[in-house]
Design a protein around this motif. Structure first.
Motif, PDB file in Angstrom:
ATOM      1  N   GLN A   1     -10.222 -24.626  22.392  1.00  0.00           N
ATOM      2  CA  GLN A   1      -9.601 -25.146  23.368  1.00  0.00           C
ATOM      3  C   GLN A   1     -10.535 -25.860  24.248  1.00  0.00           C
ATOM      4  N   LEU A   2     -11.628 -25.114  24.837  1.00  0.00           N
ATOM      5  CA  LEU A   2     -12.013 -26.073  25.981  1.00  0.00           C
ATOM      6  C   LEU A   2     -12.804 -27.332  25.293  1.00  0.00           C
ATOM      7  N   SER A   3     -13.304 -27.208  23.376  1.00  0.00           N
ATOM      8  CA  SER A   3     -13.807 -27.678  23.608  1.00  0.00           C
ATOM      9  C   SER A   3     -13.159 -28.454  22.652  1.00  0.00           C
ATOM     10  N   GLU A   4     -11.798 -28.697  22.933  1.00  0.00           N
ATOM     11  CA  GLU A   4     -11.537 -29.991  22.076  1.00  0.00           C
ATOM     12  C   GLU A   4     -10.932 -30.695  23.960  1.00  0.00           C
TER      13      GLU A   4
ATOM     14  N   TYR B   1     -13.361 -32.744  24.737  1.00  0.00           N
ATOM     15  CA  TYR B   1     -13.716 -34.271  23.424  1.00  0.00           C
ATOM     16  C   TYR B   1     -12.947 -35.319  24.449  1.00  0.00           C
ATOM     17  N   ARG B   2     -11.536 -34.859  24.369  1.00  0.00           N
ATOM     18  CA  ARG B   2     -10.467 -35.745  24.967  1.00  0.00           C
ATOM     19  C   ARG B   2     -11.006 -36.386  25.904  1.00  0.00           C
TER      20      ARG B   2
ATOM     21  N   ALA C   1     -11.483 -40.770  26.784  1.00  0.00           N
ATOM     22  CA  ALA C   1     -10.637 -41.104  27.969  1.00  0.00           C
ATOM     23  C   ALA C   1     -11.861 -41.723  29.141  1.00  0.00           C
ATOM     24  N   LEU C   2     -12.522 -41.126  29.790  1.00  0.00           N
ATOM     25  CA  LEU C   2     -13.957 -41.784  30.120  1.00  0.00           C
ATOM     26  C   LEU C   2     -14.466 -42.727  29.257  1.00  0.00           C
ATOM     27  N   SER C   3     -14.554 -42.715  28.199  1.00  0.00           N
ATOM     28  CA  SER C   3     -15.457 -44.377  27.218  1.00  0.00           C
ATOM     29  C   SER C   3     -14.748 -44.893  27.807  1.00  0.00           C
ATOM     30  N   ARG C   4     -13.290 -44.636  27.614  1.00  0.00           N
ATOM     31  CA  ARG C   4     -12.080 -46.124  28.098  1.00  0.00           C
ATOM     32  C   ARG C   4     -12.510 -46.487  28.783  1.00  0.00           C
TER      33      ARG C   4
END
Length: 69
Positions: A22-25, A28-29, A33-36
């Motif tokens: 769960q933490l890994s997911e 990733y999300r 979001a940071l990239s966007r």
């Protein structure tokens, strides 16, 4: 300290594996979001630079006097 059985250890590891997944997911999300947001920020910086380079002398709506003056 009471002795921990093999079954209890297996259950504990299963919960830990689920938590790690769960933490890994979530990481990733957040990275997506940071990239966007970084891409949007870069686009805004480029647009601001273009506007400043154009040197448009027409007053913007924020530069106009309000009608009650």
């Amino acid at each position: 300290m009471p002795e921990t059985t093999l079954e209890e250890l297996e259950i504990r590891i299963a919960y830990q594996d689920d938590t790690i997944s769960q933490l890994s997911e979530q990481i990733y999300r957040q990275d997506q979001a940071l990239s966007r947001l970084a891409a949007r920020c870069q686009a805004l910086e480029q647009r601001l630079t273009q506007i400043q380079e154009q040197g448009d002398d027409t007053p913007s709506p924020t530069d106009e006097r309000p009608p009650h003056y």
